[in-house]
Design a protein around this motif. Structure first.
Motif, PDB file in Angstrom:
ATOM      1  N   ILE A 184       0.838  -1.205   0.000  1.00  0.00           N
ATOM      2  CA  ILE A 184       0.000   0.000   0.000  1.00  0.00           C
ATOM      3  C   ILE A 184       0.869   1.249   0.000  1.00  0.00           C
ATOM      4  N   LYS A 185       1.889   1.269   0.873  1.00  0.00           N
ATOM      5  CA  LYS A 185       2.769   2.429   0.916  1.00  0.00           C
ATOM      6  C   LYS A 185       3.491   2.636  -0.414  1.00  0.00           C
ATOM      7  N   THR A 186       3.971   1.527  -0.993  1.00  0.00           N
ATOM      8  CA  THR A 186       4.664   1.626  -2.278  1.00  0.00           C
ATOM      9  C   THR A 186       3.726   2.154  -3.360  1.00  0.00           C
ATOM     10  N   LEU A 187       2.508   1.650  -3.365  1.00  0.00           N
ATOM     11  CA  LEU A 187       1.545   2.075  -4.371  1.00  0.00           C
ATOM     12  C   LEU A 187       1.186   3.539  -4.192  1.00  0.00           C
ATOM     13  N   GLU A 188       0.996   3.974  -2.934  1.00  0.00           N
ATOM     14  CA  GLU A 188       0.683   5.378  -2.708  1.00  0.00           C
ATOM     15  C   GLU A 188       1.841   6.282  -3.112  1.00  0.00           C
ATOM     16  N   ALA A 189       3.079   5.824  -2.872  1.00  0.00           N
ATOM     17  CA  ALA A 189       4.238   6.609  -3.318  1.00  0.00           C
ATOM     18  C   ALA A 189       4.266   6.713  -4.839  1.00  0.00           C
ATOM     19  N   LYS A 190       3.948   5.596  -5.519  1.00  0.00           N
ATOM     20  CA  LYS A 190       3.907   5.618  -6.985  1.00  0.00           C
ATOM     21  C   LYS A 190       2.784   6.523  -7.487  1.00  0.00           C
ATOM     22  N   MET A 191       1.688   6.544  -6.747  1.00  0.00           N
ATOM     23  CA  MET A 191       0.585   7.423  -7.143  1.00  0.00           C
ATOM     24  C   MET A 191       1.009   8.885  -7.050  1.00  0.00           C
ATOM     25  N   GLN A 192       1.727   9.228  -5.975  1.00  0.00           N
ATOM     26  CA  GLN A 192       2.213  10.596  -5.850  1.00  0.00           C
ATOM     27  C   GLN A 192       3.175  10.945  -6.981  1.00  0.00           C
ATOM     28  N   GLU A 193       4.064   9.997  -7.305  1.00  0.00           N
ATOM     29  CA  GLU A 193       5.001  10.220  -8.405  1.00  0.00           C
ATOM     30  C   GLU A 193       4.264  10.372  -9.729  1.00  0.00           C
ATOM     31  N   MET A 194       3.229   9.543  -9.923  1.00  0.00           N
ATOM     32  CA  MET A 194       2.456   9.637 -11.162  1.00  0.00           C
ATOM     33  C   MET A 194       1.701  10.960 -11.235  1.00  0.00           C
ATOM     34  N   LYS A 195       1.141  11.419 -10.083  1.00  0.00           N
ATOM     35  CA  LYS A 195       0.472  12.720 -10.073  1.00  0.00           C
ATOM     36  C   LYS A 195       1.445  13.834 -10.461  1.00  0.00           C
ATOM     37  N   LYS A 196       2.653  13.758  -9.923  1.00  0.00           N
ATOM     38  CA  LYS A 196       3.662  14.745 -10.261  1.00  0.00           C
ATOM     39  C   LYS A 196       3.996  14.690 -11.749  1.00  0.00           C
ATOM     40  N   ARG A 197       4.092  13.448 -12.285  1.00  0.00           N
ATOM     41  CA  ARG A 197       4.413  13.318 -13.713  1.00  0.00           C
ATOM     42  C   ARG A 197       3.291  13.875 -14.585  1.00  0.00           C
ATOM     43  N   VAL A 198       2.034  13.629 -14.181  1.00  0.00           N
ATOM     44  CA  VAL A 198       0.896  14.164 -14.940  1.00  0.00           C
ATOM     45  C   VAL A 198       0.906  15.679 -14.903  1.00  0.00           C
ATOM     46  N   SER A 199       1.251  16.243 -13.723  1.00  0.00           N
ATOM     47  CA  SER A 199       1.327  17.699 -13.617  1.00  0.00           C
ATOM     48  C   SER A 199       2.405  18.255 -14.532  1.00  0.00           C
ATOM     49  N   GLU A 200       3.554  17.565 -14.599  1.00  0.00           N
ATOM     50  CA  GLU A 200       4.627  18.016 -15.494  1.00  0.00           C
ATOM     51  C   GLU A 200       4.204  17.930 -16.953  1.00  0.00           C
ATOM     52  N   LEU A 201       3.465  16.884 -17.286  1.00  0.00           N
ATOM     53  CA  LEU A 201       2.966  16.761 -18.662  1.00  0.00           C
ATOM     54  C   LEU A 201       1.994  17.889 -18.983  1.00  0.00           C
ATOM     55  N   ASP A 202       1.109  18.193 -18.042  1.00  0.00           N
ATOM     56  CA  ASP A 202       0.158  19.286 -18.271  1.00  0.00           C
ATOM     57  C   ASP A 202       0.881  20.611 -18.448  1.00  0.00           C
ATOM     58  N   HIS A 203       1.902  20.822 -17.617  1.00  0.00           N
ATOM     59  CA  HIS A 203       2.645  22.076 -17.714  1.00  0.00           C
ATOM     60  C   HIS A 203       3.383  22.166 -19.047  1.00  0.00           C
ATOM     61  N   LEU A 204       4.019  21.061 -19.461  1.00  0.00           N
ATOM     62  CA  LEU A 204       4.763  21.071 -20.719  1.00  0.00           C
ATOM     63  C   LEU A 204       3.833  21.245 -21.911  1.00  0.00           C
ATOM     64  N   ALA A 205       2.608  20.727 -21.777  1.00  0.00           N
ATOM     65  CA  ALA A 205       1.661  20.855 -22.882  1.00  0.00           C
ATOM     66  C   ALA A 205       1.275  22.311 -23.128  1.00  0.00           C
ATOM     67  N   GLU A 206       1.389  23.140 -22.083  1.00  0.00           N
ATOM     68  CA  GLU A 206       0.993  24.540 -22.212  1.00  0.00           C
ATOM     69  C   GLU A 206       2.167  25.464 -22.517  1.00  0.00           C
ATOM     70  N   VAL A 207       3.380  24.909 -22.652  1.00  0.00           N
ATOM     71  CA  VAL A 207       4.549  25.742 -22.937  1.00  0.00           C
ATOM     72  C   VAL A 207       4.440  26.334 -24.340  1.00  0.00           C
ATOM     73  N   ASP A 208       4.707  27.635 -24.475  1.00  0.00           N
ATOM     74  CA  ASP A 208       4.634  28.297 -25.779  1.00  0.00           C
ATOM     75  C   ASP A 208       5.893  28.093 -26.596  1.00  0.00           C
ATOM     76  N   SER A 209       7.023  28.048 -25.939  1.00  0.00           N
ATOM     77  CA  SER A 209       8.294  27.954 -26.664  1.00  0.00           C
ATOM     78  C   SER A 209       8.490  26.556 -27.219  1.00  0.00           C
ATOM     79  N   ASN A 210       8.601  26.466 -28.524  1.00  0.00           N
ATOM     80  CA  ASN A 210       8.830  25.165 -29.165  1.00  0.00           C
ATOM     81  C   ASN A 210      10.181  24.585 -28.781  1.00  0.00           C
ATOM     82  N   VAL A 211      11.176  25.451 -28.694  1.00  0.00           N
ATOM     83  CA  VAL A 211      12.527  24.981 -28.378  1.00  0.00           C
ATOM     84  C   VAL A 211      12.550  24.422 -26.971  1.00  0.00           C
ATOM     85  N   HIS A 212      11.953  25.146 -26.018  1.00  0.00           N
ATOM     86  CA  HIS A 212      11.891  24.648 -24.639  1.00  0.00           C
ATOM     87  C   HIS A 212      11.136  23.326 -24.573  1.00  0.00           C
ATOM     88  N   PHE A 213      10.039  23.234 -25.330  1.00  0.00           N
ATOM     89  CA  PHE A 213       9.245  21.989 -25.353  1.00  0.00           C
ATOM     90  C   PHE A 213      10.085  20.816 -25.830  1.00  0.00           C
TER      91      PHE A 213
END
Length: 561
Positions: free
Chosen positions: A240-269
């Motif tokens: 359970i602890k391992t799964l919850e840690a992975k869930m937190q990591e996955m939430k962070k990864r989804v947030s990073e994906l959402d942020h990158l999806a909204e980046v205007d700079s093509n080069v930065h993307f």
């Protein structure tokens, strides 16, 4: 009236070394301009490396360090650019920028804003080399990437944007499954505690029905259940602890994906995308850990084992008390009959307590001649039971511990942290509870399937490694009859091929422990001799079996033969 000032691109006011606006601009003999401090540092570095001074822009080599000439005109132009002279020029510049931003962006315009310029050619970074995964300018594309697959930055952004959307969707789906898995694991945790209590009550109801001398065994069973509960609970809590840690990591990864999806700079993307994509792909390879083994299974094994012990003891007591009643009705028995009854009692007690066969079991009935018919072999029949605690996780022991079957579905419980310490880890093998060291012992097994191994081994056989030492016949302390298209006998990793091919499903094994011989027979209407092993046996031999695909092995009940 002063002449209108001709606008000059800001690119011409930038140093090609530091890419910043020129500070104290100087001109070298080849005509290119740099910050005085930048060109001096560059040439000092060339001298330190014992190289001739060269122009960082065109590469022209100077035989000696050139004299730097301060470019006053360029310095004034830089100052004018940094301090615009009128509000009109500012408005015109803002309006021009607004018009540029409103124009539709094409692949050739991508990367032209800001300082996204090629450091070599001062050209816009509007080309993407798909072969090298690099953002380049048109000059680099023609000079250094000839023959490569070339695209424009905007189109490549759109293509990778689609990949990002797919990964976003998959990540959210995995997160949903992980939430569901977490909920199920918490439910299993409650079931473990409930099942542990029920198992204790069930075992107590079985054990209390036998004589008080078995109370100490029952206490050991309770200790085992407690250990099983503790181990299973600890494992699920860690999961359970391992799964919850992975869930937190996955939430962070989804947030990073959402942020990158909204980046205007093509080069930065495009710079950030490859590393983020690799991390997401690693997350998706193993999105969540399955419960590789049913945590309730040890409790079921405990209940089943205790139940079988109870039945055997009850049968034994019923038979013996009935015999006592009959003896009392008939009067005293002859000494010979009493001796025979005592021997029978010892044999049955030995079976019920899974003891090692002793050499004295058959001394009164052992003839001096070798058996030839099946009826003669049956005089030395010994009763065997499989030990589930030694069975590989792909094997299922059933039918009163008389039958073992290979079931592919059991692969789901592989690599479980809940293990019996005596279990074979990497080989589909199982041992019997009883060790054989009688003067003469005989048993039969039936094989369903194409491939199987019928073996005898010392109890200390390696059960953990992947090497041949853990295989029946792969070491000096085990002997195996291999049944496939033809029979063969294995010992010390060597194999002797026999000419006989299987024609019947029943195999007879005849052991003469003291004499040091082990014989294999194919049993039908007659005893068909296969092979005889001669060795010096130093420890009790435990029958064991290896099962191939779709195979089933049953220990025959010779009392009914």
């Amino acid at each position: 009236m002063a002449e209108p000032r001709i606008p000059v691109s800001i690119n011409h006011h930038c140093c090609r070394i530091c890419s910043e606006v020129l500070r104290n601009p100087v001109t070298v003999p080849c005509g290119h301009n740099f910050c005085m401090q930048c060109i001096q540092k560059c040439w000092d570095k060339d001298k330190k490396n014992n190289c001739s001074c060269r122009c960082p822009e065109c590469g022209h080599i100077f035989q000696s360090t050139p004299h730097l000439i301060k470019n006053t005109t360029l310095a004034e132009m830089v100052r004018d650019t940094e301090n615009p002279g009128s509000e009109k020029r500012t408005k015109e510049h803002s309006g021009e920028s607004l018009n540029v931003s409103r124009r539709p962006r094409h692949c050739t315009e991508t990367g032209m804003s800001g300082s996204h310029l090629c450091w070599k050619h001062s050209s816009p970074l509007d080309v993407y080399c798909c072969t090298d995964d690099q953002i380049i300018c048109a000059v680099c594309a023609s000079a250094e990437h000839s023959g490569h697959r070339i695209g424009c930055v905007g189109e490549e952004r759109r293509r990778k944007q689609e990949q990002l959307r797919n990964i976003q969707t998959k990540s959210k789906q995995i997160l949903q499954k992980q939430r569901k898995k977490s909920k199920n694991l918490k439910k299993i945790l409650t079931q473990i505690q409930e099942e542990a209590r029920q198992t204790e009550d069930y075992c107590e109801s079985v054990v209390v029905s036998v004589i008080s001398s078995l109370q100490e065994h029952y206490l050991s069973v309770r200790a085992l259940i407690g250990a099983q509960e503790e181990e299973a609970t600890a494992w699920v809590q860690v999961s359970i602890k391992t799964l919850e840690a992975k869930m937190q990591e996955m939430k962070k990864r989804v947030s990073e994906l959402d942020h990158l999806a909204e980046v205007d700079s093509n080069v930065h993307f495009l710079k950030e995308w490859p590393s983020l994509q690799r991390l997401c792909e690693e997350d998706h390879l193993n999105p969540f850990d399955e419960v590789s083994e049913d945590p309730l299974l040890p409790f079921e094994f405990t209940k089943r084992t205790v139940e079988q012990v109870g039945k055997r003891l009850e049968e034994f007591c019923d038979k013996e008390f009935a015999s006592i009643s009959e003896t009392a009705d008939r009067g005293e028995e002859s000494p010979g009959q009493m001796e025979e009854d005592d021997m029978q009692e010892e044999r049955e007690a030995s079976v019920s307590q899974s003891c090692v066969f002793s050499a004295a079991d058959r001394t009164l009935t052992q003839p001096s001649v070798e058996p030839t018919t099946r009826a003669e072999f049956l005089q030395y029949a010994c009763e065997l039971t499989l030990d589930p605690a030694t069975a590989h996780v792909d094997l299922v022991v059933s039918n009163g511990d008389k039958e073992v079957m290979l079931i592919k579905a059991q692969e789901k419980i592989r690599n479980s942290p809940i293990r019996y310490p005596e279990r074979f880890v990497h080989r589909r093998q199982v041992l019997c509870r009883e060790g054989l060291q009688g003067e003469r012992c005989y048993y039969e097994i039936e094989v369903v399937g194409d491939k199987a191994e019928i073996a005898l081994t010392y109890n200390g056989i390696d059960r953990k490694s992947r090497s041949r030492l853990s295989a029946f016949g792969g070491n000096a302390n085990s002997w195996s009859l291999d049944r496939y298209k033809n029979y063969s006998v294995s010992h010390k990793s060597g194999s002797i091929q026999l000419t006989a091919s299987p024609t019947h499903h029943r195999i007879g094994v005849y052991l003469k422990f003291r004499e040091g011989t082990l014989s294999f027979y194919e049993v039908s209407d007659s005893m068909n001799f296969l092979y005889k092993v001669e060795a010096t046996f130093k420890e009790p031999l435990y029958p064991g079996f290896w099962l191939g695909e779709k195979c089933c092995i049953r220990i025959c009940d010779l009392r009914q033969s």
